[in-house]
Design an enzyme around this catalytic site. Structure first.
Site, PDB file in Angstrom:
ATOM      1  N   ASP A   1       0.864  -1.191   0.000  1.00 33.91           N
ATOM      2  CA  ASP A   1       0.000   0.000   0.000  1.00 33.91           C
ATOM      3  C   ASP A   1       0.892   1.229   0.000  1.00 33.91           C
ATOM      4  OD1 ASP A   1      -1.910   1.946   0.287  1.00 33.91           O
ATOM      5  OD2 ASP A   1      -2.753   1.165   2.162  1.00 33.91           O
TER       6      ASP A   1
ATOM      7  N   ASP B   1      -8.122   2.729  -3.014  1.00 34.30           N
ATOM      8  CA  ASP B   1      -8.564   2.908  -1.629  1.00 34.30           C
ATOM      9  C   ASP B   1      -9.040   4.358  -1.435  1.00 34.30           C
ATOM     10  OD1 ASP B   1      -8.987   3.098   1.067  1.00 34.30           O
ATOM     11  OD2 ASP B   1      -6.961   2.618   1.697  1.00 34.30           O
TER      12      ASP B   1
ATOM     13  N   LYS C   1     -13.956   0.933   3.118  1.00 32.53           N
ATOM     14  CA  LYS C   1     -13.786   1.151   4.562  1.00 32.53           C
ATOM     15  C   LYS C   1     -15.065   1.784   5.086  1.00 32.53           C
ATOM     16  CE  LYS C   1      -8.796   1.715   4.488  1.00 32.53           C
ATOM     17  NZ  LYS C   1      -7.741   2.719   4.263  1.00 32.53           N
TER      18      LYS C   1
END
Ligand code: MG
Length: 374
Positions: free
Chosen positions: A189, A240, A264
């Site tokens: 990431d 993300d 998320k």
């Protein structure tokens, strides 16, 4: 059954050790915890974990947002979570961590009233999910020794934070792969840390260390660059920070800007919007991961309910509570050998909030229009 009273607390969550990503280093979080109480004294719990750089929220903005949001849900029927979520989403833009805490608590309360798990309210698919363990940016040898330690404790997937100097990042991945051998899945990431040129170099070099996916290599708004990488990178690309909402997921899908989307709850502002993201992703043929901020065990448990309810969630990154010095909940989704296991019991399940660790910040009650900051 109507929500009669809402108590808002804060809790300090220091980490076991400093956690570094490409955007900076943190040593602790201050989360906001909400307690919804209905007219029969039943309780629903929710947690907001602020992320200044991802959702633009802090402890203070969440407490301020509660003044706008909580009065809207007092007297509401917790059976109507979708209606509660609509009110929250229309009241103010953004502030998704604050909205999540209230929606999560409404789901917990609804599940307890009905005697049903949140997972079962959302769908129901499995009862455990495997999580990775995330290793922050450190010198390569430290990341390697951390990796070995966590593989020995049962994790079979590691997520390595990168996104600084490309050569150092490559050295980090090499050191970890050399240390753990071939049987462990490694993902990375970069948290938006690279330029397109840097990402191309890093990903083509890292491919030789069998990296299964690369999360958010470029800035959140650079969907053209993300699309180019998705077409050309030897390592699959995951969005993300580029995806907070179902609308964002649709745009990423239309542009071909990712192979995977990381959901998320904190970015989405609730389990219902998270489910919409999963629906858009699934329709576009894009599998999801569900990840976390530096959340405590309450929020992680909510994410495990979502993950175990949703077939398009193919992998998870639900490990932040493991890195806390001391959590504020006991029970919840336990972690065994890299698997998160859904707790028994209705709502979010059997977990105990250590109320002694919480600091009361505001109380909102039916019949009292103005807030009561303490
Ligand atoms: Mg990420």
């Amino acid at each position: 059954m109507p929500i009669r009273r809402v108590e808002v607390y804060t809790v300090e969550l220091p980490y076991r050790k400093p956690f570094t990503i490409s955007m900076g280093t943190s040593v602790s979080s201050t989360d906001v915890v909400v307690k919804l109480i209905d007219d029969e004294g039943r309780i629903g719990w929710g947690e907001a974990s602020p992320s200044r750089r991802v959702t633009g929220e802090s402890e203070d903005t969440i407490l301020a947002a509660m003044n706008a949001l909580v009065p809207l849900i007092i007297k509401e029927d917790p059976m109507n979570v979708e209606r509660i979520e609509e009110k929250l989403s229309k009241a103010i833009l953004g502030n998704t961590a604050a909205k999540l805490a209230l929606e999560m608590a409404a789901f917990d309360l609804k599940g307890k009233i009905l005697g049903v798990r949140v997972r079962d309210l959302l769908g129901g698919y499995t009862d455990r999910v495997e999580t990775d363990f995330t290793i922050g940016i450190m010198p390569p040898e430290e990341m390697a020794s951390d990796a070995v330690k966590h593989v020995e404790s049962g994790f079979r997937i590691l997520k390595l934070k990168v996104g600084t100097d490309v050569n150092e990042d490559i050295a980090r991945v090499k050191a970890v792969r050399d240390a753990v051998g071939g049987g462990v899945r490694i993902r990375i990431d970069a948290n938006q840390g690279w330029s397109l040129k840097q990402a191309k170099k890093a990903l083509s070099e890292m491919a030789r260390y069998d990296v299964e996916l690369a999360e958010q290599p470029l800035r959140w708004y650079d969907l053209e660059g993300m699309a180019e990488l998705t077409r050309t990178s030897p390592i699959p690309i995951m969005a993300d920070e580029s995806v907070h909402s179902a609308r964002d997921a649709l745009l990423v899908a239309e542009m071909g800007a990712a192979d995977y989307i990381n959901i998320k709850l904190t970015k989405a502002g609730g389990l219902l919007e998270a489910r919409r993201i999963a629906a858009v992703s699934e329709a576009a043929g894009i599998p999801n991961m569900i990840g976390c901020m530096m959340e405590g065990g309450l929020s992680i448990t909510a994410a495990v309910h979502f993950a175990t309810a949703t077939r398009n969630v193919v992998t998870t990154d639900l490990d932040s509570d493991i890195s806390l010095k001391e959590d504020f909940v006991e029970g919840g989704a336990r972690c065994e050998g890299g698997f998160r296991i859904l707790p028994e019991g209705p709502g979010l399940g059997e977990l105990r909030v250590r109320e002694g660790r919480l600091k009361l910040r505001a109380v909102y009650e039916e019949g009292r229009e103005s807030t009561t900051p303490l």
